[in-house]
Scaffold this motif. Structure first.
Motif, PDB file in Angstrom:
ATOM      1  N   PHE A 123       0.833  -1.202   0.000  1.00 17.48           N
ATOM      2  CA  PHE A 123       0.000   0.000   0.000  1.00 17.48           C
ATOM      3  C   PHE A 123       0.867   1.251   0.000  1.00 17.48           C
ATOM      4  O   PHE A 123       0.573   2.215  -0.712  1.00 17.48           O
ATOM      5  CB  PHE A 123      -0.929   0.000   1.217  1.00 17.48           C
ATOM      6  N   GLU A 124       1.935   1.237   0.782  1.00 17.32           N
ATOM      7  CA  GLU A 124       2.821   2.401   0.826  1.00 17.32           C
ATOM      8  C   GLU A 124       3.493   2.636  -0.518  1.00 17.32           C
ATOM      9  O   GLU A 124       3.702   3.783  -0.926  1.00 17.32           O
ATOM     10  CB  GLU A 124       3.870   2.221   1.933  1.00 17.32           C
ATOM     11  N   THR A 125       3.819   1.552  -1.220  1.00 13.11           N
ATOM     12  CA  THR A 125       4.390   1.687  -2.566  1.00 13.11           C
ATOM     13  C   THR A 125       3.444   2.467  -3.461  1.00 13.11           C
ATOM     14  O   THR A 125       3.856   3.389  -4.180  1.00 13.11           O
ATOM     15  CB  THR A 125       4.647   0.306  -3.188  1.00 13.11           C
ATOM     16  N   VAL A 126       2.181   2.090  -3.416  1.00  8.97           N
ATOM     17  CA  VAL A 126       1.182   2.721  -4.278  1.00  8.97           C
ATOM     18  C   VAL A 126       0.912   4.153  -3.843  1.00  8.97           C
ATOM     19  O   VAL A 126       0.904   5.080  -4.668  1.00  8.97           O
ATOM     20  CB  VAL A 126      -0.116   1.892  -4.269  1.00  8.97           C
ATOM     21  N   ARG A 127       0.689   4.364  -2.565  1.00  6.39           N
ATOM     22  CA  ARG A 127       0.337   5.700  -2.084  1.00  6.39           C
ATOM     23  C   ARG A 127       1.438   6.718  -2.370  1.00  6.39           C
ATOM     24  O   ARG A 127       1.158   7.891  -2.654  1.00  6.39           O
ATOM     25  CB  ARG A 127       0.045   5.671  -0.582  1.00  6.39           C
ATOM     26  N   ASN A 128       2.684   6.288  -2.312  1.00  4.73           N
ATOM     27  CA  ASN A 128       3.804   7.211  -2.512  1.00  4.73           C
ATOM     28  C   ASN A 128       4.298   7.268  -3.952  1.00  4.73           C
ATOM     29  O   ASN A 128       5.250   7.989  -4.252  1.00  4.73           O
ATOM     30  CB  ASN A 128       4.961   6.819  -1.588  1.00  4.73           C
ATOM     31  N   HIS A 129       3.665   6.521  -4.841  1.00  2.64           N
ATOM     32  CA  HIS A 129       4.112   6.505  -6.230  1.00  2.64           C
ATOM     33  C   HIS A 129       3.772   7.846  -6.878  1.00  2.64           C
ATOM     34  O   HIS A 129       2.628   8.318  -6.809  1.00  2.64           O
ATOM     35  CB  HIS A 129       3.430   5.367  -6.992  1.00  2.64           C
ATOM     36  N   PRO A 130       4.743   8.498  -7.528  1.00  2.05           N
ATOM     37  CA  PRO A 130       4.490   9.843  -8.065  1.00  2.05           C
ATOM     38  C   PRO A 130       3.371   9.894  -9.093  1.00  2.05           C
ATOM     39  O   PRO A 130       2.615  10.864  -9.145  1.00  2.05           O
ATOM     40  CB  PRO A 130       5.846  10.243  -8.670  1.00  2.05           C
TER      41      PRO A 130
END
Length: 243
Positions: free
Chosen positions: A28-35
């Motif tokens: 989830f953090e990967t997705v939320r922080n993806h530019p």
């Protein structure tokens, strides 16, 4: 002519190609922080602002992700299943950047490309696509636990913080109903298998009947989603159970 004898090397000396490294888990953090995800979420909300819709930006999608995750966790689903629901919840409205009509299906296609580029396996991508593509109450169904959790989470976000211009609430019933809601909470009772949307409404701003006038289809969608999860759905307003 003498023959040359070739002695095979011991097995321990035969070079072995290293096993391919496992792809990193797309969290989830990967997705939320993806530019790119950040851009799509922000621009989708800006597009809705231009046509007068309530807030659908980072606050909304972040809350939907949080509620969807907690719903499945409280009902005993695996951690990864709950995380997929959170990812779907965070991405569920990006299709609004293209067009409000059919934004669920458009968003699912956009999410497929984004998640593929991040390295998520197809078996997880398709579950997220199904959840995004079915979250809208007019043309969606709870096709999986992930989809059901996103439906419940999305429909439970009714609150005055979503209203962009409080000066307009006397003209627009959607803004008025949202602005009247002082508190909303999706209560998941795993013991009794009940999911209840608990609302506190300022009836001097909007009457309860106005809520049902515009949100009945959302409540029906929530009921279907709760049933898929093996639970029942109910609504309380100012402490009074209505459904």
């Amino acid at each position: 002519m003498a023959q040359r004898t070739v002695t095979p090397s011991p097995a321990s000396e035969v070079p072995v190609a290293p096993a391919p490294a496992a792809a990193p888990l797309v969290t989830f953090e990967t997705v939320r922080n993806h530019p790119r995800v950040k851009v799509f979420v922000r621009k989708a909300d800006e597009a809705l602002a231009e046509i007068g819709y309530t807030e659908h930006g980072e606050r909304h999608v972040g809350l939907v992700a949080h509620i969807a995750f907690n719903t499945l966790k409280r009902l005993g689903y695996p951690e990864r299943e709950a995380e997929l629901a959170a990812i779907a919840g965070y991405m569920h409205d990006i299709g609004n950047g293209v067009n409000r009509d059919h934004h669920a299906q458009t968003g699912a296609t956009m999410a497929m490309q984004l998640l593929h580029d991040m390295g998520m396996p197809d078996v997880e991508i398709i579950r997220i696509m199904g959840a995004i593509g079915n979250h809208h109450e007019n043309d969606g169904d709870p096709v999986s636990a992930v989809a059901a959790a996103v439906i419940l989470a999305d429909k439970s976000d009714v609150h005055r913080t979503r209203v962009r211009n409080p000066d307009m609430i006397k003209f627009d019933i959607h803004d008025r109903v949202n602005y009247a809601v002082e508190k909303s909470f999706l209560n998941v009772d795993e013991a009794s298998k009940q999911i209840t949307l608990e609302l506190t409404i300022d009836t001097s701003i909007s009457q309860v009947m106005e809520y049902f006038e515009i949100f009945m289809t959302r409540m029906l969608a929530s009921r279907k989603a709760a049933k898929f999860l093996g639970t029942t759905f109910g609504l309380t307003v100012n402490g009074n159970r209505l459904t």
